[in-house]
Design a protein around this motif. Structure first.
Motif, mmCIF file in Angstrom:
data_model
loop_
_atom_site.group_PDB
_atom_site.id
_atom_site.type_symbol
_atom_site.label_atom_id
_atom_site.label_comp_id
_atom_site.label_asym_id
_atom_site.label_seq_id
_atom_site.Cartn_x
_atom_site.Cartn_y
_atom_site.Cartn_z
ATOM 1 N N THR A 6 34.933 48.702 33.375
ATOM 2 C CA THR A 6 35.591 48.244 34.598
ATOM 3 C C THR A 6 35.191 46.809 34.878
ATOM 4 O OG1 THR A 6 35.564 50.481 35.529
ATOM 5 C CG2 THR A 6 35.894 48.644 37.068
ATOM 6 N N ILE A 7 36.190 45.939 34.963
ATOM 7 C CA ILE A 7 35.988 44.523 35.285
ATOM 8 C C ILE A 7 37.099 44.105 36.245
ATOM 9 C CG2 ILE A 7 35.935 42.163 34.389
ATOM 10 C CD1 ILE A 7 34.796 43.248 31.787
ATOM 11 N N ASP A 8 36.731 43.387 37.285
ATOM 12 C CA ASP A 8 37.694 42.950 38.301
ATOM 13 C C ASP A 8 38.462 44.125 38.905
ATOM 14 O OD1 ASP A 8 36.986 40.293 37.908
ATOM 15 O OD2 ASP A 8 38.530 39.981 36.370
ATOM 16 N N GLY A 9 37.777 45.257 39.042
ATOM 17 C CA GLY A 9 38.380 46.408 39.698
ATOM 18 C C GLY A 9 39.336 47.206 38.852
ATOM 19 N N GLN A 10 39.534 46.825 37.603
ATOM 20 C CA GLN A 10 40.450 47.552 36.727
ATOM 21 C C GLN A 10 39.672 48.155 35.563
ATOM 22 O OE1 GLN A 10 44.243 45.796 35.804
ATOM 23 N NE2 GLN A 10 44.030 44.267 37.424
ATOM 24 N N THR A 11 40.066 49.357 35.192
ATOM 25 C CA THR A 11 39.327 50.131 34.193
ATOM 26 C C THR A 11 40.150 50.342 32.925
ATOM 27 O OG1 THR A 11 38.101 51.298 35.927
ATOM 28 C CG2 THR A 11 38.165 52.322 33.736
#
Length: 346
Positions: free
Chosen positions: A279-284
């Motif tokens: 998960t990075i920048d709220g996206q998985t």
């Protein structure tokens, strides 16, 4: 996380790489699983096995398609037909098996824990360097494609600065009948299971400079064994990790890491081949193992990885080095010492 792609795992082909002839010391379950995984999924071949009794060795050889059985580890390792030795004995015999191979001048892969104490590990390291022989601890999980991908993400600082890691391992073991888990020398949860959780946290945050631990010991004839433990580890740069293990219950094998720029979490039991999500920048995004191996069939990746290193002329494994093994053994000893001190103080 638009445009994010996982790096391609730098793994050798299971079937197209150098094929070595293996000798196995030991005839227990892990030895059988190792041989079966190699023969089913790779071009590696196990051609010899060593057991303390000829009958047991011959039975193992027949069951697993191995041509020859020995009762002397050094004799097997000295056989010119054997390219590499895998030590799969009970823990207390790992050191002697490793030295038998090393002094024969034969590369050796030693089941974890490579030694019961940091002193045993140093002895193996010194012998390997003196004889200029490849030696490595069989931390097979590290050779799986998922961990090669995760290692690259950590190297690339994809998660920013690591703040926290966690891992747990546990399988319920009956405590009402004798077993190796209740042996005061080599038993307990730490040597069999906790080593995975401590390894994972070391893989993520590095060797700890501070170790705090608590747990439960069980009194057995001849001493105590750890049946559960929880460790809090701190690295030189301040990152922290928790590592737990138990033989009182079966755990899910959770593992995760959190950094200033993102996180990763294993969807499946992290010891075995499986999936993890990033998960990075709220996206998985989820990574899935393209090799498709499950359970202990994943031992095939370790064997092929080690064979590739040996064929390339390396005397150590950059995947899981002897220095890594010594650091891990040092942490294991620190946790065990903390549990003993806690028990004494009660």
């Amino acid at each position: 996380m638009s445009g994010f792609t996982f790096p391609t795992p730098d793994i050798p082909s299971l079937t197209d790489g150098p094929a070595l002839r293996w000798g196995v010391i030991g005839t227990g379950q892990i030895a059988g699983d190792f041989v079966d995984a190699l023969h089913a999924h790779t071009n590696q071949r196990v051609i010899a096995v060593t057991s303390r009794t000829a009958e047991r060795g011959e039975a193992f050889a027949t069951a697993h398609g191995v041509a020859r059985a020995f009762t002397d580890a050094h004799a097997m390792a000295s056989d010119p037909a054997v390219d590499v030795v895998y030590v799969a004995t009970p823990h207390r015999q790992h050191h002697d098996g490793a030295i038998a191979a090393i002094t024969a001048g034969t590369p050796v892969l030693i089941e974890k824990p490579i030694g019961l104490t940091p002193g045993e590990v140093r002895s193996i390291i010194d012998a390997a360097r003196t004889h200029d022989v490849f030696a490595a601890e069989a931390m097979w999980t590290r050779y799986q494609p998922g961990f090669r991908v995760l290692a690259q993400l950590l190297t690339d600082s994809a998660f920013g600065d690591i703040v926290l890691a966690h891992a747990d391992v546990g399988w319920q073991v009956p405590l009402d009948r004798p077993s190796r888990f209740l042996d005061p020398v080599e038993g307990g949860a730490l040597f069999d299971m906790g080593i995975y959780s401590l390894w994972f946290t070391q893989f993520v945050i590095g060797p700890p400079v501070d170790v705090l631990a608590t747990g439960c010991l069980r009194n057995v004839e001849g001493g105590n064994v750890d049946v559960a433990s929880a460790a809090l580890l701190t690295s030189a740069n301040g990152a922290q990790a928790t590592a737990t293990s138990t033989i009182l219950a079966t755990m899910d094998g959770h593992a995760s890491l959190v950094g200033t720029a993102g996180s990763a979490r294993f969807v499946d039991h992290y010891v075995f081949p499986g999936r993890f999500s990033v998960t990075i920048d709220g996206q998985t995004t989820q990574w899935c193992d393209p090799a498709g191996l499950t359970g202990r069939d994943g031992l095939a990746h370790e064997a092929v990885g080690v064979a590739t290193l040996i064929t390339a002329g390396l005397k150590h494994s950059p995947v899981h080095s002897l220095d890594d093994s010594l650091a891990l053994a040092t942490t294991l000893a620190a946790v065990r010492s903390a549990l003993t001190e806690q028990d004494t103080a009660r």
